[in-house]
Design a protein around this motif. Structure first.
Motif, PDB file in Angstrom:
ATOM      1  N   ARG A   1       9.754   8.273   8.364  1.00 58.46           N
ATOM      2  CA  ARG A   1       8.816   7.517   9.014  1.00 58.46           C
ATOM      3  C   ARG A   1       7.693   8.107   9.287  1.00 58.46           C
ATOM      4  O   ARG A   1       7.561   9.509   9.242  1.00 58.46           O
ATOM      5  CB  ARG A   1       9.145   6.864  10.266  1.00 58.46           C
ATOM      6  N   MET A   2       6.466   7.451   9.053  1.00 60.37           N
ATOM      7  CA  MET A   2       5.097   8.110   9.263  1.00 60.37           C
ATOM      8  C   MET A   2       4.065   7.085  10.098  1.00 60.37           C
ATOM      9  O   MET A   2       4.091   5.983   9.851  1.00 60.37           O
ATOM     10  CB  MET A   2       4.141   8.802   8.005  1.00 60.37           C
ATOM     11  N   LEU A   3       3.381   7.709  11.080  1.00 62.84           N
ATOM     12  CA  LEU A   3       2.725   6.837  11.746  1.00 62.84           C
ATOM     13  C   LEU A   3       1.201   7.228  11.400  1.00 62.84           C
ATOM     14  O   LEU A   3       0.711   8.436  11.280  1.00 62.84           O
ATOM     15  CB  LEU A   3       2.663   7.173  13.259  1.00 62.84           C
ATOM     16  N   TYR A   4       0.357   6.244  11.125  1.00 64.05           N
ATOM     17  CA  TYR A   4      -0.986   6.191  10.530  1.00 64.05           C
ATOM     18  C   TYR A   4      -1.720   5.468  11.584  1.00 64.05           C
ATOM     19  O   TYR A   4      -1.741   4.331  11.787  1.00 64.05           O
ATOM     20  CB  TYR A   4      -1.275   5.902   9.146  1.00 64.05           C
TER      21      TYR A   4
ATOM     22  N   GLY B   1       3.680  15.647  -2.267  1.00 59.70           N
ATOM     23  CA  GLY B   1       4.184  14.608  -3.288  1.00 59.70           C
ATOM     24  C   GLY B   1       5.110  13.544  -2.922  1.00 59.70           C
ATOM     25  O   GLY B   1       5.618  13.034  -3.623  1.00 59.70           O
ATOM     26  N   THR B   2       5.236  13.256  -1.601  1.00 56.30           N
ATOM     27  CA  THR B   2       6.023  12.180  -1.007  1.00 56.30           C
ATOM     28  C   THR B   2       5.120  11.087  -0.966  1.00 56.30           C
ATOM     29  O   THR B   2       3.969  11.046  -0.661  1.00 56.30           O
ATOM     30  CB  THR B   2       6.255  12.622   0.415  1.00 56.30           C
ATOM     31  N   ARG B   3       5.951   9.835  -1.535  1.00 56.20           N
ATOM     32  CA  ARG B   3       5.432   8.619  -1.651  1.00 56.20           C
ATOM     33  C   ARG B   3       5.584   7.945  -0.316  1.00 56.20           C
ATOM     34  O   ARG B   3       6.759   7.650  -0.032  1.00 56.20           O
ATOM     35  CB  ARG B   3       5.967   7.799  -2.899  1.00 56.20           C
ATOM     36  N   TRP B   4       4.560   7.568   0.611  1.00 56.08           N
ATOM     37  CA  TRP B   4       4.827   6.779   1.566  1.00 56.08           C
ATOM     38  C   TRP B   4       4.441   5.119   1.378  1.00 56.08           C
ATOM     39  O   TRP B   4       3.389   5.005   0.940  1.00 56.08           O
ATOM     40  CB  TRP B   4       3.975   7.326   2.908  1.00 56.08           C
ATOM     41  N   VAL B   5       5.332   4.373   1.856  1.00 53.52           N
ATOM     42  CA  VAL B   5       4.947   2.910   1.492  1.00 53.52           C
ATOM     43  C   VAL B   5       4.704   2.246   2.902  1.00 53.52           C
ATOM     44  O   VAL B   5       5.524   2.475   3.734  1.00 53.52           O
ATOM     45  CB  VAL B   5       6.282   2.222   0.693  1.00 53.52           C
ATOM     46  N   LEU B   6       3.939   1.479   2.709  1.00 49.44           N
ATOM     47  CA  LEU B   6       3.440   0.589   4.147  1.00 49.44           C
ATOM     48  C   LEU B   6       4.556  -0.088   4.217  1.00 49.44           C
ATOM     49  O   LEU B   6       5.185  -0.932   3.536  1.00 49.44           O
ATOM     50  CB  LEU B   6       2.267  -0.248   3.841  1.00 49.44           C
ATOM     51  N   HIS B   7       5.291  -0.135   5.654  1.00 49.53           N
ATOM     52  CA  HIS B   7       6.374  -0.630   6.084  1.00 49.53           C
ATOM     53  C   HIS B   7       5.838  -1.880   7.191  1.00 49.53           C
ATOM     54  O   HIS B   7       6.241  -3.082   6.893  1.00 49.53           O
ATOM     55  CB  HIS B   7       7.354   0.095   6.705  1.00 49.53           C
ATOM     56  N   ARG B   8       4.915  -1.581   8.300  1.00 49.65           N
ATOM     57  CA  ARG B   8       4.660  -2.566   9.189  1.00 49.65           C
ATOM     58  C   ARG B   8       3.263  -2.217   9.551  1.00 49.65           C
ATOM     59  O   ARG B   8       2.911  -0.981   9.738  1.00 49.65           O
ATOM     60  CB  ARG B   8       5.327  -2.416  10.461  1.00 49.65           C
TER      61      ARG B   8
ATOM     62  N   MET C   1       0.763  -1.070   0.032  1.00 48.82           N
ATOM     63  CA  MET C   1      -0.043   0.321  -0.078  1.00 48.82           C
ATOM     64  C   MET C   1       0.841   1.270  -0.066  1.00 48.82           C
ATOM     65  O   MET C   1       1.890   1.302   0.908  1.00 48.82           O
ATOM     66  CB  MET C   1      -0.894  -0.101   1.341  1.00 48.82           C
ATOM     67  N   THR C   2       0.692   2.134  -0.627  1.00 51.31           N
ATOM     68  CA  THR C   2       1.217   3.472  -0.950  1.00 51.31           C
ATOM     69  C   THR C   2       0.479   4.803  -0.876  1.00 51.31           C
ATOM     70  O   THR C   2      -0.620   4.860  -1.198  1.00 51.31           O
ATOM     71  CB  THR C   2       1.919   3.478  -2.329  1.00 51.31           C
ATOM     72  N   LEU C   3       0.743   5.688  -0.082  1.00 50.20           N
ATOM     73  CA  LEU C   3       0.053   6.849   0.139  1.00 50.20           C
ATOM     74  C   LEU C   3       0.934   8.078  -0.447  1.00 50.20           C
ATOM     75  O   LEU C   3       2.109   7.999  -0.303  1.00 50.20           O
ATOM     76  CB  LEU C   3      -0.168   7.065   1.620  1.00 50.20           C
ATOM     77  N   LEU C   4       0.057   8.874  -0.973  1.00 49.33           N
ATOM     78  CA  LEU C   4       0.895  10.146  -1.225  1.00 49.33           C
ATOM     79  C   LEU C   4       0.431  11.370  -0.743  1.00 49.33           C
ATOM     80  O   LEU C   4      -0.740  11.475  -0.793  1.00 49.33           O
ATOM     81  CB  LEU C   4       0.588  10.397  -2.765  1.00 49.33           C
ATOM     82  N   ASP C   5       1.319  12.159  -0.128  1.00 53.00           N
ATOM     83  CA  ASP C   5       0.831  13.366   0.603  1.00 53.00           C
ATOM     84  C   ASP C   5       0.866  14.545  -0.365  1.00 53.00           C
ATOM     85  O   ASP C   5       0.988  14.504  -1.590  1.00 53.00           O
ATOM     86  CB  ASP C   5       1.820  13.687   1.975  1.00 53.00           C
ATOM     87  N   GLU C   6       0.416  15.799   0.291  1.00 52.87           N
ATOM     88  CA  GLU C   6       0.166  16.840  -0.515  1.00 52.87           C
ATOM     89  C   GLU C   6       1.387  17.404  -0.853  1.00 52.87           C
ATOM     90  O   GLU C   6       1.414  18.350  -1.887  1.00 52.87           O
ATOM     91  CB  GLU C   6      -0.412  17.870   0.577  1.00 52.87           C
TER      92      GLU C   6
END
Length: 95
Positions: free
Chosen positions: A87-90, A8-15, A1-6
């Motif tokens: 890192r990003m916490l969702y 333009g950073t691509r965040w990929v699910l790590h855990r 799963m990948t998220l794109l923030d405002e």
């Protein structure tokens, strides 16, 4: 799963389904953005630094993942990563 923030950073699910101890550490880490997925993740938003203690107080007693109260919990947290070493916490709120 990948998220794109405002930005333009691509965040990929790590855990997925982080342990509650890791959630606590990331919520308290000012360098880690925290995204609050309110209403089951329908309207995610970046949590302000000032509201992190309040979010932690909500999460800690109703966490559904490892280290939390599985049967009565309503929150789950996942870690995303982006280059270089971000890192990003969702946090999902399953209301």
């Amino acid at each position: 799963m990948t998220l794109l923030d405002e930005q333009g950073t691509r965040w990929v699910l790590h855990r997925k389904r982080l342990d509650l101890r890791i959630v606590r550490r990331l919520v308290k880490d000012a360098a880690t953005p925290v995204v609050w997925g309110d209403m089951g993740g329908i309207s995610p938003r970046l949590a302000a630094e000032a509201e992190r203690p309040m979010l932690w107080n909500r999460i800690k007693d109703e966490y559904q993942g490892p280290g939390g109260s599985w049967s009565t919990g309503r929150y789950l947290a996942h870690e995303f990563r982006a280059e270089p070493g971000q890192r990003m916490l969702y946090i999902e709120d399953h209301c």
